[in-house]
Scaffold this motif. Structure first.
Motif, PDB file in Angstrom:
ATOM      1  N   ALA A 269       0.911  -1.098  -0.089  1.00  0.00           N
ATOM      2  CA  ALA A 269      -0.100  -0.144   0.013  1.00  0.00           C
ATOM      3  C   ALA A 269       0.826   1.299   0.071  1.00  0.00           C
ATOM      4  O   ALA A 269       0.753   2.202  -0.704  1.00  0.00           O
ATOM      5  CB  ALA A 269      -0.987   0.066   1.331  1.00  0.00           C
ATOM      6  N   CYS A 270       1.951   1.176   0.837  1.00  0.00           N
ATOM      7  CA  CYS A 270       2.807   2.375   0.875  1.00  0.00           C
ATOM      8  C   CYS A 270       3.599   2.525  -0.496  1.00  0.00           C
ATOM      9  O   CYS A 270       3.581   3.976  -0.838  1.00  0.00           O
ATOM     10  CB  CYS A 270       4.048   2.442   1.841  1.00  0.00           C
ATOM     11  SG  CYS A 270       3.364   2.375   3.529  1.00  0.00           S
TER      12      CYS A 270
ATOM     13  N   ALA B 201       3.127   5.724  -2.700  1.00  0.00           N
ATOM     14  CA  ALA B 201       4.346   6.600  -3.280  1.00  0.00           C
ATOM     15  C   ALA B 201       4.352   6.786  -4.866  1.00  0.00           C
ATOM     16  O   ALA B 201       4.815   8.019  -5.640  1.00  0.00           O
ATOM     17  CB  ALA B 201       5.564   5.728  -2.849  1.00  0.00           C
ATOM     18  N   MET B 202       3.882   5.525  -5.524  1.00  0.00           N
ATOM     19  CA  MET B 202       3.892   5.771  -6.995  1.00  0.00           C
ATOM     20  C   MET B 202       2.598   6.818  -7.520  1.00  0.00           C
ATOM     21  O   MET B 202       3.013   7.565  -8.390  1.00  0.00           O
ATOM     22  CB  MET B 202       3.523   4.552  -7.487  1.00  0.00           C
ATOM     23  CG  MET B 202       4.657   3.405  -7.562  1.00  0.00           C
ATOM     24  SD  MET B 202       4.340   1.787  -7.914  1.00  0.00           S
ATOM     25  CE  MET B 202       4.410   2.022  -9.822  1.00  0.00           C
TER      26      MET B 202
ATOM     27  N   LEU C  10      -3.698   5.767  -9.860  1.00  0.00           N
ATOM     28  CA  LEU C  10      -4.132   4.585  -9.458  1.00  0.00           C
ATOM     29  C   LEU C  10      -5.295   4.862  -8.594  1.00  0.00           C
ATOM     30  O   LEU C  10      -5.552   5.741  -7.838  1.00  0.00           O
ATOM     31  CB  LEU C  10      -2.944   4.130  -8.664  1.00  0.00           C
ATOM     32  CG  LEU C  10      -1.859   3.570  -9.187  1.00  0.00           C
ATOM     33  CD1 LEU C  10      -0.624   3.342  -8.162  1.00  0.00           C
ATOM     34  CD2 LEU C  10      -1.854   2.919 -10.230  1.00  0.00           C
ATOM     35  N   PRO C  11      -6.575   3.934  -8.630  1.00  0.00           N
ATOM     36  CA  PRO C  11      -7.623   4.164  -7.989  1.00  0.00           C
ATOM     37  C   PRO C  11      -7.444   3.654  -6.547  1.00  0.00           C
ATOM     38  O   PRO C  11      -7.926   2.595  -6.010  1.00  0.00           O
ATOM     39  CB  PRO C  11      -8.831   3.177  -8.653  1.00  0.00           C
ATOM     40  CG  PRO C  11      -7.851   2.071  -9.288  1.00  0.00           C
ATOM     41  CD  PRO C  11      -6.420   2.800  -9.539  1.00  0.00           C
TER      42      PRO C  11
END
Length: 141
Positions: free
Chosen positions: A124-125, A129-130, A138-139
């Motif tokens: 998730a991190c 970050a992306m 990203l949803p």
């Protein structure tokens, strides 16, 4: 005849590297100073090819374990991937990542909920970050 598990892993990595490396050639590579869209997949494919080659060579030196197919584990990993796709599309990607990791981790012989949750948090991190750092759409939430 027994099939060496590491040999199958190495050959699979080689096949994946070749597939994506050949696909990368259809995009402009650019230069090292100004990389084109084909540079990143080509570099990653080359590194993956090196890892796969090293694994294949290692199987000639070190005796590996026998390959076993466990239908339960294959089904769990497939269910994890399917849940990621469905939940990412209909709920959000963070829920999809968490459920995918939980289901897929259950296929391990030494499953630990704390480790699966920690892996979910790390993924998730990385996804956050992306999204924030690279601006990827990203949803997540």
């Amino acid at each position: 005849m027994t099939i060496n598990r590491d040999l199958v892993k190495g050959l699979s990595l080689l096949a994946i590297a070749l597939f994506f490396g050949l696909q990368a050639n259809s995009y402009p590579l650019g230069t090292l100073g100004r990389a084109g869209p084909g540079m990143f997949p080509l570099v990653v494919s080359a590194l993956l090819f090196l890892v796969g080659s090293a694994i294949v060579v290692r199987t000639r030196i070190v005796r590996g374990d026998r390959l076993e197919f466990k239908a339960r584990n294959i089904a769990l990993v497939a269910a994890g991937l399917l849940s990621f796709v469905l939940l990412s599309g209909y709920v959000n990607m963070l829920v999809g990542l968490t459920v995918m990791v939980l289901i897929s981790s259950y296929a391990a012989s030494d499953f630990k909920l704390s480790r699966a949750l920690a892996l979910s948090a790390v993924l998730a991190c990385v996804a956050l970050a992306m999204k924030l750092g690279l601006g990827l759409q990203l949803p997540l939430y």
